[in-house]
Design a protein around this motif. Structure first.
Motif, PDB file in Angstrom:
ATOM      1  N   LEU A   1       0.835  -1.205   0.000  1.00 57.87           N
ATOM      2  CA  LEU A   1       0.000   0.000   0.000  1.00 57.87           C
ATOM      3  C   LEU A   1       0.872   1.259   0.000  1.00 57.87           C
ATOM      4  CD1 LEU A   1      -2.647  -1.137   2.664  1.00 57.87           C
ATOM      5  CD2 LEU A   1      -2.680  -1.500   0.190  1.00 57.87           C
ATOM      6  N   GLY A   2       0.209   2.371  -0.293  1.00 60.24           N
ATOM      7  CA  GLY A   2       0.932   3.638  -0.460  1.00 60.24           C
ATOM      8  C   GLY A   2       1.691   4.107   0.764  1.00 60.24           C
ATOM      9  N   ASP A   3       1.332   3.635   1.955  1.00 63.84           N
ATOM     10  CA  ASP A   3       2.093   4.040   3.144  1.00 63.84           C
ATOM     11  C   ASP A   3       2.912   2.860   3.689  1.00 63.84           C
ATOM     12  OD1 ASP A   3      -0.019   2.551   4.011  1.00 63.84           O
ATOM     13  OD2 ASP A   3      -0.715   3.951   5.538  1.00 63.84           O
TER      14      ASP A   3
ATOM     15  N   THR B   1      -0.625  -0.153  -6.573  1.00 67.18           N
ATOM     16  CA  THR B   1      -1.694   0.395  -7.405  1.00 67.18           C
ATOM     17  C   THR B   1      -2.087   1.800  -6.957  1.00 67.18           C
ATOM     18  OG1 THR B   1      -3.412  -0.496  -5.967  1.00 67.18           O
ATOM     19  CG2 THR B   1      -2.694  -1.911  -7.744  1.00 67.18           C
ATOM     20  N   GLU B   2      -2.182   2.685  -7.925  1.00 70.89           N
ATOM     21  CA  GLU B   2      -2.749   4.013  -7.655  1.00 70.89           C
ATOM     22  C   GLU B   2      -4.253   3.862  -7.851  1.00 70.89           C
ATOM     23  OE1 GLU B   2      -0.798   6.623 -10.453  1.00 70.89           O
ATOM     24  OE2 GLU B   2       1.171   6.152  -9.621  1.00 70.89           O
ATOM     25  N   VAL B   3      -5.001   4.056  -6.790  1.00 68.80           N
ATOM     26  CA  VAL B   3      -6.434   3.780  -6.926  1.00 68.80           C
ATOM     27  C   VAL B   3      -7.291   5.009  -6.617  1.00 68.80           C
ATOM     28  CG1 VAL B   3      -6.326   1.272  -6.631  1.00 68.80           C
ATOM     29  CG2 VAL B   3      -6.549   2.715  -4.635  1.00 68.80           C
TER      30      VAL B   3
ATOM     31  N   GLU C   1      -8.804   5.581  -3.029  1.00 62.07           N
ATOM     32  CA  GLU C   1      -7.915   6.135  -2.002  1.00 62.07           C
ATOM     33  C   GLU C   1      -7.676   7.622  -2.224  1.00 62.07           C
ATOM     34  OE1 GLU C   1      -6.922   4.418   0.814  1.00 62.07           O
ATOM     35  OE2 GLU C   1      -8.459   3.206  -0.136  1.00 62.07           O
ATOM     36  N   ALA C   2      -7.602   8.000  -3.484  1.00 55.77           N
ATOM     37  CA  ALA C   2      -7.302   9.403  -3.784  1.00 55.77           C
ATOM     38  C   ALA C   2      -8.504  10.305  -3.569  1.00 55.77           C
ATOM     39  CB  ALA C   2      -6.802   9.529  -5.212  1.00 55.77           C
TER      40      ALA C   2
ATOM     41  N   ILE D   1       2.291  11.008  -2.433  1.00 53.66           N
ATOM     42  CA  ILE D   1       2.116   9.549  -2.297  1.00 53.66           C
ATOM     43  C   ILE D   1       2.361   8.857  -3.635  1.00 53.66           C
ATOM     44  CG2 ILE D   1       0.416   7.737  -1.797  1.00 53.66           C
ATOM     45  CD1 ILE D   1      -0.677   9.694   0.385  1.00 53.66           C
ATOM     46  N   PHE D   2       1.823   9.401  -4.714  1.00 56.75           N
ATOM     47  CA  PHE D   2       2.040   8.764  -6.030  1.00 56.75           C
ATOM     48  C   PHE D   2       3.533   8.787  -6.397  1.00 56.75           C
ATOM     49  CE2 PHE D   2      -2.458   9.353  -8.098  1.00 56.75           C
ATOM     50  CZ  PHE D   2      -3.009   8.576  -7.087  1.00 56.75           C
TER      51      PHE D   2
ATOM     52  N   MET E   1       5.424   6.347  -4.295  1.00 51.01           N
ATOM     53  CA  MET E   1       5.120   4.974  -4.730  1.00 51.01           C
ATOM     54  C   MET E   1       5.880   4.638  -6.009  1.00 51.01           C
ATOM     55  SD  MET E   1       0.986   4.735  -4.078  1.00 51.01           S
ATOM     56  CE  MET E   1       0.792   3.177  -4.941  1.00 51.01           C
TER      57      MET E   1
ATOM     58  N   PHE F   1      -8.560  -1.077  -4.064  1.00 47.37           N
ATOM     59  CA  PHE F   1      -7.551  -2.101  -3.780  1.00 47.37           C
ATOM     60  C   PHE F   1      -8.083  -3.487  -4.126  1.00 47.37           C
ATOM     61  CE2 PHE F   1      -5.746   0.885  -0.377  1.00 47.37           C
ATOM     62  CZ  PHE F   1      -4.646   1.212  -1.142  1.00 47.37           C
TER      63      PHE F   1
ATOM     64  N   GLY G   1      -2.909   0.484   7.613  1.00 53.49           N
ATOM     65  CA  GLY G   1      -2.888   1.483   8.682  1.00 53.49           C
ATOM     66  C   GLY G   1      -4.290   1.915   9.054  1.00 53.49           C
ATOM     67  N   GLU G   2      -5.188   1.925   8.079  1.00 58.28           N
ATOM     68  CA  GLU G   2      -6.523   2.463   8.328  1.00 58.28           C
ATOM     69  C   GLU G   2      -7.560   1.353   8.440  1.00 58.28           C
ATOM     70  OE1 GLU G   2      -7.649   5.565   5.639  1.00 58.28           O
ATOM     71  OE2 GLU G   2      -5.940   6.797   6.200  1.00 58.28           O
TER      72      GLU G   2
ATOM     73  N   ARG H   1     -10.711   1.327   7.636  1.00 57.85           N
ATOM     74  CA  ARG H   1     -11.512   1.214   6.409  1.00 57.85           C
ATOM     75  C   ARG H   1     -10.861   0.227   5.418  1.00 57.85           C
ATOM     76  NH1 ARG H   1     -10.201   4.020   2.047  1.00 57.85           N
ATOM     77  NH2 ARG H   1      -8.511   4.957   3.195  1.00 57.85           N
ATOM     78  N   VAL H   2      -9.554   0.357   5.238  1.00 56.10           N
ATOM     79  CA  VAL H   2      -8.851  -0.500   4.268  1.00 56.10           C
ATOM     80  C   VAL H   2      -8.688  -1.908   4.844  1.00 56.10           C
ATOM     81  CG1 VAL H   2      -6.725  -0.763   2.930  1.00 56.10           C
ATOM     82  CG2 VAL H   2      -7.679   1.521   3.310  1.00 56.10           C
TER      83      VAL H   2
HETATM   84  C1  DLZ Z   1      -3.630   8.232   0.819  1.00 52.48           C
HETATM   85  C2  DLZ Z   1      -3.416   7.394  -0.403  1.00 52.48           C
HETATM   86  C3  DLZ Z   1      -3.746   7.900  -1.650  1.00 52.48           C
HETATM   87  C4  DLZ Z   1      -4.175   9.303  -1.841  1.00 52.48           C
HETATM   88  N1  DLZ Z   1      -3.651   7.140  -2.749  1.00 52.48           N
HETATM   89  C5  DLZ Z   1      -3.206   5.869  -2.653  1.00 52.48           C
HETATM   90  C6  DLZ Z   1      -3.128   5.016  -3.782  1.00 52.48           C
HETATM   91  O1  DLZ Z   1      -3.506   5.371  -4.883  1.00 52.48           O
HETATM   92  N2  DLZ Z   1      -2.647   3.774  -3.620  1.00 52.48           N
HETATM   93  C7  DLZ Z   1      -2.246   3.315  -2.412  1.00 52.48           C
HETATM   94  O2  DLZ Z   1      -1.776   2.178  -2.325  1.00 52.48           O
HETATM   95  N3  DLZ Z   1      -2.362   4.076  -1.322  1.00 52.48           N
HETATM   96  C8  DLZ Z   1      -2.814   5.342  -1.403  1.00 52.48           C
HETATM   97  N4  DLZ Z   1      -2.938   6.109  -0.304  1.00 52.48           N
HETATM   98  C9  DLZ Z   1      -2.543   5.542   0.996  1.00 52.48           C
HETATM   99  C10 DLZ Z   1      -3.642   4.611   1.499  1.00 52.48           C
HETATM  100  O3  DLZ Z   1      -4.821   5.374   1.755  1.00 52.48           O
HETATM  101  C11 DLZ Z   1      -3.171   3.924   2.762  1.00 52.48           C
HETATM  102  O4  DLZ Z   1      -2.192   2.992   2.414  1.00 52.48           O
HETATM  103  C12 DLZ Z   1      -4.322   3.224   3.416  1.00 52.48           C
HETATM  104  O5  DLZ Z   1      -5.153   4.167   3.980  1.00 52.48           O
HETATM  105  C13 DLZ Z   1      -3.932   2.256   4.491  1.00 52.48           C
HETATM  106  O6  DLZ Z   1      -3.339   2.897   5.542  1.00 52.48           O
END
Ligand code: DLZ
Ligand code: FAD
Ligand code: SF4
Length: 523
Positions: free
Chosen positions: A14-16, A38-40, A43-44, A57-58, A61, A89, A111-112, A114-115
């Protein structure tokens, strides 16, 4: 249901989670693994993040994917503009299963909340083994925090922090704290003196990858809050290390004493400005603490600065993360003080005569950052005493800061600044009048309001809002031993003065224009 087969192990990152030693990569053989990044869209856009946050973040990544490839990993990277992009995701993992026929999926917990909820549905959705690994980039696991919390009636960061000091051995002298005290905060409240100037942090000029991300964000998220003009965040581990080097060489010495100071136009002061890199996974918080300790041992930084810095990382950062997982999903809805007012429009525009707020919002817009005391004692304090609805404040903080992820934002907002949890995290609300801001900043000298004026036209709104807040919540707060005695001051004022305070506050609150809710999360 997507069927897994006997292909490689699929490792979604994931992005973080941009850490080379991530638990899902450790011990894996490269020729038997496909990393999925993946840029999704979901999440954005689940809130309308500040443009710099998405670009950061992009870009981070994309740089991380390139580094992994250089190191020999097979990386399947799905860009946002891929025309087949599923937008979530789960959708992207389903597509990747079609491409790679993996025999298993290994992922580090999200981390979150929701995810994480979505990930926990994968074993039912996908016909293959799904292994969800604990995130070992934290000193304290979620389960360990839960065990610690279970044994206690009230949770306090200070006691948790001492456990973390013992666990890590940081600043320990045998079983005693280095220097005899656990906490040197009393030395860390210096107001800004005339002429105080902090060295500037390094700004990283966008390279081609970052430029592409900035262009993408302008094109696809042009209506989001914030400016991309000042983009200078570290986007790789090397750059993040350089930013850390500059902090340890130039700013840590004064980090402690001026931790609570605010100076108009000096946005970073002596703060590390490392939170974006730490939260992305580019920097290891424990390594940073060890560097801070080394600076103290080598006489390059005083104990109060080093202890303060270490406390933020193994104390507050770990504590709010444990607290988040302990109280989700209820924390999102907590509203112990029944605050219902809409966020004022000026939180987005910065157009207010209150100079402290205007400066913090300017910095937020320009840099996707404001330092801790601005977030806590200016912006947060205002939201608390003006009675702004926690959901709206949460969304605002999640949108505007480049380091904002719900696990760290929500406890700070709902529990630390708004007391919406009723005091589970903090022993009292952080409410303050203009006096505090005047003491710790140079904002008031050039403000349209007068900080010394308590009521009536031209009086600093923090002064009357403070008493309005205290009066509104008397029933709840009077019995709090850290707040209760304040009510004797209020009672001594007499009715006329009290009425003047309450009337001034009512007039001010009545003048606030509510924000267009377009930025907030759908309920
Ligand atoms: C915050 C964020 C954004 C804006 N975009 C992406 C994304 O396109 N792809 C990705 O893998 N993660 C992104 N993130 C970070 C995620 O929101 C974060 O990894 C989850 O909230 C889990 O903590
Ligand atoms: P420094 O002042 O140099 O501190 C060093 C590090 O300590 C930070 O990088 C951060 O990792 C950690 N830290 C310090 N205070 C906290 C704290 N209260 N909680 C967790 N970690 C902490 N921090 C975030 O990373 N993301 C957020 O979304 C976020 N939202 C916040 C919302 C509010 C209302 C408040 C009061 C604080 C919030 N913080 C958040 C904490 C803190 O303000 C930022 O971590 C800090 O301003 C980042 O700048 P810095 O790296 O220069 O921090
Ligand atoms: Fe803020 Fe009040 Fe000072 Fe103005 S006078 S800067 S509103 S604290």
């Amino acid at each position: 249901m997507a069927n897994c087969n006997d292909g490689p192990v699929l490792v979604p990152i994931l992005g973080d989670q941009l850490t080379r030693t991530l638990a899902s990569l450790s011990g894996r053989t490269k020729d038997d693994t496909v990393v999925l990044m993946t840029e999704v869209w979901d999440e954005a856009t689940y809130v309308k993040h500040h443009k710099q946050k998405i670009a950061l973040i992009f870009s981070a990544m994309r740089h991380f994917a390139a580094e992994l490839r250089d190191a020999g990993w097979s990386v399947d990277y799905v860009a946002l503009d891929d025309s087949e992009n599923a937008g979530s995701f789960t959708g992207e993992v389903a597509r990747a299963i079609e491409r790679h026929d993996p025999r298993a999926i290994h992922i580090v917990e999200a981390g979150e909340w929701r995810v994480q909820q979505a990930i926990e549905e994968w074993p039912d959705k996908f016909d293959c083994e799904v292994e969800i690994l604990s995130d070992d980039r934290f000193v304290c696991s979620i389960a360990e925090f839960r065990d610690w919390a279970e044994d206690r009636d009230t949770l306090r960061m200070e006691f948790f922090y001492r456990e973390m000091r013992r666990k890590t051995g940081l600043l320990m002298d045998g079983d005693k704290p280095e220097g005899g005290e656990w906490n040197y905060d009393s030395e860390n409240r210096k107001p800004p003196k005339e002429g105080l100037e902090a060295p500037l942090r390094p700004i990283f000029e966008p390279d081609d990858i970052t430029r592409d991300c900035i262009d993408l964000v302008e094109e696809r998220f042009g209506d989001h809050f914030g400016s991309l003009e000042n983009f200078g965040w570290p986007v790789t581990r090397d750059q993040a290390e350089e930013a850390a080097d500059a902090f340890f060489a130039e700013r840590i010495k004064c980090f402690g004493p001026y931790q609570d100071a605010m100076i108009h136009g000096q946005d970073d002061l002596f703060h590390s400005m490392l939170s974006t890199s730490i939260n992305l996974g580019l920097l290891d918080p424990l390594e940073l603490c060890q560097r801070a300790e080394k600076a103290y041992k080598e006489d390059n930084a005083p104990l109060n600065s080093v202890e303060g810095f270490i406390r933020q990382l193994i104390g507050w950062r770990e504590y709010v993360r444990g607290f988040y997982w302990l109280h989700m999903p209820h924390l999102q809805r907590a509203n112990a003080l029944n605050a219902q007012r809409s966020l004022p429009e000026f939180f987005w525009t910065g157009e207010t005569d209150m100079r402290c707020l205007a400066d913090c919002i300017r910095s937020t817009r320009a840099n996707a950052h404001a330092h801790h005391i601005q977030r806590l004692m200016v912006l947060g304090n205002f939201c608390l005493i003006a009675g702004i609805s926690p959901r709206e404040v949460q969304d605002w903080y999640l949108v505007i800061y480049a380091d904002a992820y719900e696990w760290v934002e929500l406890p700070n907002v709902a529990a630390m600044i708004l007391y919406a949890d009723g005091g589970k995290l903090a022993s009292k609300p952080y409410a303050a009048s203009g006096n505090y801001i005047n003491k710790m900043s140079n904002y008031c000298s050039d403000c349209a309001y007068s900080v010394s004026k308590k009521t009536g036209e031209g009086a600093c709104p923090f002064n009357s809002l403070y008493w309005h807040f205290m009066e509104r919540h008397r029933d709840r707060l009077e019995s709090n031993h850290r707040v209760g005695r304040i009510y004797s001051n209020w009672d001594r004022m007499g009715e006329d003065k009290q009425k003047a305070y309450l009337g001034t506050a009512e007039d001010f609150l009545g003048s606030l224009e509510p924000a267009d809710k377009g930025w907030a999360r759908a309920d």
